[in-house]
Design an enzyme around this catalytic site. Sequence first.
Site, short mmCIF file in Angstrom:
data_model
loop_
_atom_site.label_atom_id
_atom_site.label_comp_id
_atom_site.label_asym_id
_atom_site.label_seq_id
_atom_site.Cartn_x
_atom_site.Cartn_y
_atom_site.Cartn_z
N HIS A 4 -5.48 -2.08 -4.35
CA HIS A 4 -5.91 -0.90 -3.62
C HIS A 4 -6.75 -0.04 -4.56
O HIS A 4 -6.36 0.21 -5.70
CB HIS A 4 -4.72 -0.11 -3.09
CG HIS A 4 -3.92 -0.87 -2.09
ND1 HIS A 4 -2.81 -1.62 -2.44
CD2 HIS A 4 -4.10 -1.06 -0.75
CE1 HIS A 4 -2.34 -2.22 -1.36
NE2 HIS A 4 -3.10 -1.90 -0.33
N ARG A 44 8.01 -10.70 5.38
CA ARG A 44 7.70 -10.34 6.76
C ARG A 44 8.53 -11.21 7.70
O ARG A 44 8.61 -12.42 7.51
CB ARG A 44 6.20 -10.50 7.05
CG ARG A 44 5.38 -9.56 6.18
CD ARG A 44 3.91 -9.58 6.48
NE ARG A 44 3.19 -8.72 5.55
CZ ARG A 44 1.87 -8.57 5.51
NH1 ARG A 44 1.12 -9.23 6.38
NH2 ARG A 44 1.30 -7.78 4.63
N ASP A 103 -3.01 -8.60 -4.23
CA ASP A 103 -3.19 -7.38 -3.47
C ASP A 103 -3.68 -6.27 -4.40
O ASP A 103 -3.13 -6.06 -5.48
CB ASP A 103 -1.83 -7.00 -2.87
CG ASP A 103 -1.95 -6.01 -1.74
OD1 ASP A 103 -3.08 -5.77 -1.29
OD2 ASP A 103 -0.92 -5.47 -1.31
N HIS A 148 -8.32 -1.29 0.78
CA HIS A 148 -7.41 -2.42 0.67
C HIS A 148 -8.24 -3.66 0.35
O HIS A 148 -9.28 -3.88 0.97
CB HIS A 148 -6.65 -2.67 1.97
CG HIS A 148 -5.90 -1.50 2.51
ND1 HIS A 148 -4.54 -1.35 2.33
CD2 HIS A 148 -6.30 -0.43 3.24
CE1 HIS A 148 -4.15 -0.24 2.94
NE2 HIS A 148 -5.19 0.33 3.49
N CYS A 151 0.79 -1.23 0.00
CA CYS A 151 0.00 0.00 0.00
C CYS A 151 0.83 1.29 0.00
O CYS A 151 0.48 2.22 -0.74
CB CYS A 151 -1.02 -0.01 1.13
SG CYS A 151 -0.51 -0.81 2.65
N GLN A 175 0.69 -11.72 -2.73
CA GLN A 175 -0.74 -11.56 -2.52
C GLN A 175 -1.42 -11.11 -3.81
O GLN A 175 -0.79 -10.46 -4.64
CB GLN A 175 -1.03 -10.49 -1.45
CG GLN A 175 -0.60 -10.87 -0.06
CD GLN A 175 -0.91 -9.77 0.95
OE1 GLN A 175 -0.94 -10.03 2.12
NE2 GLN A 175 -1.14 -8.55 0.50
N LYS A 211 -14.15 -2.53 8.16
CA LYS A 211 -13.69 -3.58 7.26
C LYS A 211 -14.72 -4.70 7.17
O LYS A 211 -15.61 -4.83 8.02
CB LYS A 211 -12.36 -4.16 7.75
CG LYS A 211 -12.45 -4.81 9.12
CD LYS A 211 -11.11 -5.38 9.58
CE LYS A 211 -11.25 -5.99 10.97
NZ LYS A 211 -10.02 -6.68 11.41
#
Length: 716
Positions: free
Chosen positions: A454, A432, A452, A591, A403, A450, A533
């Site tokens: 946005h 991570r 992922d 997200h 992000c 991911q 969320k």
Amino acid sequence: PGSSFYSSQALCSRHQLERMATQTECLVPANPQWQPFTAGQKPDFQKWRLEVFEKAKAKRAAEQAALPEDPIKVTLPDGNVKEGVRGKTSPYDIAMGISKGLAENAVVATVDGKPWDLKRPLEGDCQLELCKFDHPVGRETFWHSSAHVLGLTLENKYGAHLCVGPAIEDGFYYDVYCGGTTISPTDNDNIKAGFDEVVKGKYPFERVEMTKDEALEMFKYNDFKMDVLKRKVPDGSVCTAYRCGDLIDLCRGPHVPDTSKVKAFAVMKNSSAYWQGQASNHTLQRVYGVTFPDNKELKQHLFRIEEAKKRDHRTVGPQQELFFFHELSPGSCFWLPHGTRIYNKLVDFIKREYFKRNYQEVITPNVYNLKLWEISGHAAHYKENMFIFNVEGQEFGMKPMNCPGHCLMFNLRQRSFRELPWRVADFGVLHRNELSGALSGLTRVRRFQQDDAHIFCKPDDVQKEIEDMLQFIDFVYGKFGLKYEMFLSTRPQKYIGEISVWDEAEAQLKAALDSNGKEWKLNPEDGAFYGPKIDINVLDALGRKHQCATIQLDFQLPIRFGLKYVTSAGADEKDDSGEAKEKEERPIIIHRAILGSVERFSAILIEHLAGKWPFWISPRQVAIVPVSQDHVPYALEVKEVLMKDGYYVDVDQSSKTLNKKIRENQLAQYNYILVVGKDETDNKTVNVRTRDNQVHGSKSIPQILEEFHNNMVNFL
């Protein structure tokens, strides 16, 4: 992503209990205190602990007695209101007033949405719900209480010093320090016998509030409890402890009324563990267990466990030569050729949908100056979970999420409302720094990707974007036969931003969920501090829950990065000189992930499908089995034709018997086994079998290609 894009990768939130909180310093001495223990005798510290507990209990009782006994109103989920007395009436009393059966079957209560002991007096007007074992709060409480029973058993059997004993997704465990003693599977029968004795004792769970000083005095014999108290309980504050029988432990609670509720118990496994999940800390003994209200449920659970072992991705993956892990790169998966086929198919599947749904793919760096994470806020709250290193005197880090990089992209130039919503997707590699003790197959790794994305949008775009995302999620999970459940988590007690913005965002999320037509549940005050969320748990073939998809609104990052777009007023209105007015507003960031990490979703699929891959994603689609060596040339000819159309094909040229080759290729999970002999060679056909041992007879090459093509088209 897990419950928060700022916290952890997907999963199961329970893994955070395994790893505990990352600490900067361990206060346990190199040689922890240990008292000699004689089997069959109670450890000396139990008597001392009880004396301190009783003193604290008497003080709190006197304080409670001095409070006024005001009337209170207790509202039940159906709207009925019951009368009670402050400091006297408990949830159990309310339940008994309804029916004895309800009171006996209840495990715990929630008071204004917060877990509460059944026999703990109520403190004012409240909303009350009574939870049985089949309620999530009830099950967690049941297993947490069972961990205390296990803790007392381990104290009595080994003189163990208790460390931590949480409920987890499929039961509970207790970590204990036993001096030099190792607990092994040969001890399981002895542990079960001791556990059953505690259950028969019907010991009530008693709660008492204690000052930090009282708690330090109570647990001065246990360096691990002292460590927790000194680091996590502020000076001058109050903590809670629970007693059941001779056990007293630091605990927030709540618990079941007494130990007799825990009727069916099994030891699941033993292992070593590290204090606070860090390999540099002391080695502990861990005992896993599971309990149920009756033996029938326990037997059903144990059956599911055995079935789960057969499906375990850590077993199936190496068996099918999909992936492996190596000690020289812990937490980073080595994807073998057949596993890479699955991985790429998953990524390509999502990318095709991105194109259809107007997402734009981007590629961002893997390494950033730490200044980026200071802007985003991750440096203050997430730095210990990042891989940090020095480059020319400055700190850099491997990115743990995408992000912040996407925010830099948005800020590259002035943005117009006409560009929004801007849907940006990134399959970049993330790292991570998970603790070594928390790593677990593909479900918790250090290196992953991911799906992922946005979405940078205007406030009035949110509902439509969420509706589209929910449809996207339903489409993806439906392709794999995965059922799922949805939860809306709303504004927490601590939050940033305007309440009006939160209210509007939550209203749009609710409207999107309602328009989706599927059942959803509310998690009040469980949102992240930066936005509400939607969490989504998928259910696999064994009914196990896995958190994968997350839709998270974010009001914080646009502020931190100074993101703005020119509004319609700013684009269309003119000032007195005829120039366009520069009116700007902040976007909202959504997200979004559907698979979550591809690694974790692969693990879920392996176990959901039991390694029986659908044709479209199968790494072993076709095995061609020649009847004899004379038919190998034709088999290779067929292979070449099929591979030109993009299918994964192998020819079994072994000298084994025909039946054995067919059977082995079925067990290897090839979707199709094509047998070729003299007739097939002469007629340019193949004899078709599937892995479920169904014989489909002779087909021409064009016919089998058409069948393959239809399999792919019907899926996609």
